[in-house]
Design a protein around this motif. Structure first.
Motif, short mmCIF file in Angstrom:
data_model
loop_
_atom_site.label_atom_id
_atom_site.label_comp_id
_atom_site.label_asym_id
_atom_site.label_seq_id
_atom_site.Cartn_x
_atom_site.Cartn_y
_atom_site.Cartn_z
N ASN A 1 0.81 -1.22 0.00
CA ASN A 1 0.00 0.00 0.00
C ASN A 1 0.84 1.27 0.00
O ASN A 1 0.33 2.36 -0.30
N TYR A 2 2.12 1.16 0.34
CA TYR A 2 2.99 2.34 0.34
C TYR A 2 3.15 2.93 -1.06
O TYR A 2 3.54 4.08 -1.20
N PHE A 3 2.85 2.15 -2.09
CA PHE A 3 2.98 2.65 -3.46
C PHE A 3 2.10 3.88 -3.67
O PHE A 3 2.41 4.73 -4.51
N ASP A 4 1.03 4.00 -2.91
CA ASP A 4 0.13 5.14 -3.02
C ASP A 4 0.23 6.08 -1.82
O ASP A 4 -0.70 6.83 -1.52
N GLU A 5 1.37 6.00 -1.12
CA GLU A 5 1.66 6.92 -0.01
C GLU A 5 2.79 7.86 -0.43
O GLU A 5 3.59 7.54 -1.31
N PRO A 6 2.90 9.05 0.22
CA PRO A 6 3.98 9.99 -0.13
C PRO A 6 5.37 9.35 0.07
O PRO A 6 5.58 8.60 1.04
N VAL A 7 6.28 9.67 -0.80
CA VAL A 7 7.63 9.10 -0.75
C VAL A 7 8.36 9.51 0.53
O VAL A 7 9.25 8.79 0.99
N ARG A 8 7.97 10.65 1.13
CA ARG A 8 8.61 11.06 2.39
C ARG A 8 8.40 10.05 3.51
O ARG A 8 9.12 10.08 4.52
N THR A 9 7.43 9.15 3.35
CA THR A 9 7.19 8.13 4.38
C THR A 9 7.98 6.86 4.11
O THR A 9 7.90 5.91 4.88
N TYR A 10 8.76 6.84 3.02
CA TYR A 10 9.49 5.63 2.62
C TYR A 10 10.82 5.51 3.35
O TYR A 10 11.46 6.51 3.68
N SER A 11 11.25 4.30 3.56
CA SER A 11 12.63 4.04 3.97
C SER A 11 13.51 4.15 2.72
O SER A 11 13.02 4.19 1.58
N SER A 12 14.83 4.20 2.93
CA SER A 12 15.74 4.27 1.79
C SER A 12 15.61 3.03 0.90
O SER A 12 15.67 3.13 -0.33
N GLY A 13 15.38 1.87 1.52
CA GLY A 13 15.22 0.65 0.74
C GLY A 13 13.97 0.67 -0.12
O GLY A 13 13.97 0.19 -1.27
N MET A 14 12.88 1.26 0.38
CA MET A 14 11.64 1.36 -0.39
C MET A 14 11.82 2.32 -1.56
O MET A 14 11.32 2.06 -2.67
#
Length: 405
Positions: A136-149
């Protein structure tokens, strides 16, 4: 025709005492900078279609700057780069991503900058999402991503279409082991389909398994261009010997290049691989007991003396290595004129193939600290399967099996 030509590329980063001087220089007015730092100097090489090239070098050697010039995100101060094909590049992590946009939105943005239409992206967006595997992170802001994501999404979009040239910097190193394997599988598939590969990595195994040529940069210049095994042997030597003054390379009778380095306090007199009868052998059976015999001489007093060896496969990738420091048997306060004979006993539980042995004399746990002598390809030998069950791989790990119902 070469797919890529890099001709006499140099890059200087300049500082000026005022912004006005920088501006007038843009209009061709000669202006002397207050500070000038050249990070690349006269770098030249060509890459043929379908070739795989690894670029290695210590931090600050100019690797990332060179890739930015090749991809057009940075202009050279001197020289030129010609590329005949579409480039897909994985450089700085998340480069070009907007942290406020979702992963999906960034895919459309990044792929658009690569020259793909919205319809093109529509046709592969599901595949990109599936390959990235971030849920579901694919449709979340990139600022919420880890470096690996971030790396997962960036790699997925960069490789959604097979490019003529794929450029990969160290960005893949931040990913988890599972996704690294998955990414390298895709890179290998592209290679088999004819994609030209340019990869920057400190990982000797990655470059030697993927590439048929390697280029070594040092202080912004190409100092070695050739077989990956030879290039990394040389790289290993200059890391151990910071001023490079003792690094020597000579061609052996079998065509291999042997790299030798070290300050000379101790040296190897002889090294041989022996069977149980004590005879020198160059062909051994899978799992056969052998002895590595090494005679050394000490030329100068040393505080600590350690002997190590490294078995490498035909590509130069490490198979097994150890030393007397890690075996709790270093020699301390050794006097000049001393000579020692070492014997390492082990079973050659190796797969069928050709192998070499490197030896090192040093102080401490690694030859990088006090390198008295490092020699690659001191011994070459072949492993054959005379009487074992058939198996594949670089190691012989015979199992027992049971089956219940």
């Amino acid at each position: 025709m070469s797919l890529m030509d890099v001709q006499n590329v140099s890059k200087a980063f300049r500082e000026y005492s005022s912004e006005w001087k920088r501006v007038v220089r843009w209009f061709g007015v000669p202006t002397k900078p207050s500070e000038e730092n050249w990070v690349l100097r006269n770098v030249s090489f060509s890459i043929g279609e379908g070739e795989a090239i690894g670029i290695a070098g210590q931090n600050g050697a100019g690797k990332s700057t060179l890739l930015k010039i090749i991809t057009g995100t940075l202009l050279p101060t001197e020289g030129s780069v010609t590329v005949n094909g579409r480039i897909a590049a994985m450089l700085e992590l998340g480069m070009g991503f907007n942290p406020e946009l979702t992963g999906r939105q960034n895919v459309y943005h990044a792929a658009g900058l690569m020259g793909f239409s919205e319809a093109d992206i529509d046709s592969v967006i599901d595949e990109i999402e599936a390959f990235a595997e971030i849920g579901n992170y694919f449709d979340e802001p990139v600022r919420t991503y880890s470096s690996g994501m971030q790396m997962r999404v960036a790699f997925s979009v960069a490789t959604a279409y097979r490019p003529e040239v794929l450029i990969v910097d160290e960005a893949l190193s931040v990913g988890d082991a599972y996704f690294q394997h998955k990414s390298f599988d895709r890179i290998r598939t592209f290679r088999e389909q004819g994609t030209t590969l340019l990869i920057v990595s400190h990982d000797r195994t990655a470059i030697q398994s993927l590439c048929d040529r390697a280029i070594l940069l040092e202080n912004g210049a190409v100092i070695k261009d050739g077989n990956p095994e030879e290039v990394f042997d040389f790289y290993n030597a200059i890391i151990a010997e910071k001023d490079n003054s003792t690094v020597k390379v000579r061609k052996l009778e079998n065509g291999k290049a042997q790299t030798k380095s070290g300050t000379g306090e101790a040296t190897v007199i002889s090294a041989s691989l022996l069977n149980e009868a004590g005879d020198s052998v160059y062909t051994i059976n899978v799992g056969e007991p052998v002895r590595l015999a090494v005679d050394i001489a000490v030329k100068k007093d040393v505080e600590q003396l350690v002997l190590g060896y490294l078995i490498k496969d035909r590509l130069g990738q490490p198979v097994f290595g150890t030393n007397t420091y890690h075996m709790n048997q270093p020699l301390n306060f050794v006097q000049a004129g001393s000579e020692y004979s070492y014997t390492f006993q082990f079973r050659a539980c190796l797969g069928i193939g050709s192998y070499s042995i490197a030896v090192a004399l040093h102080g401490g746990g690694s030859h990088v600290g006090h390198n008295y002598e490092w020699r690659d390809i001191v011994i070459m030998f072949n492993v054959v399967n005379m009487n074992r069950e058939q198996f594949v791989g670089v190691s012989w790990l015979p199992p027992t099996v049971s089956c219940t119902k």
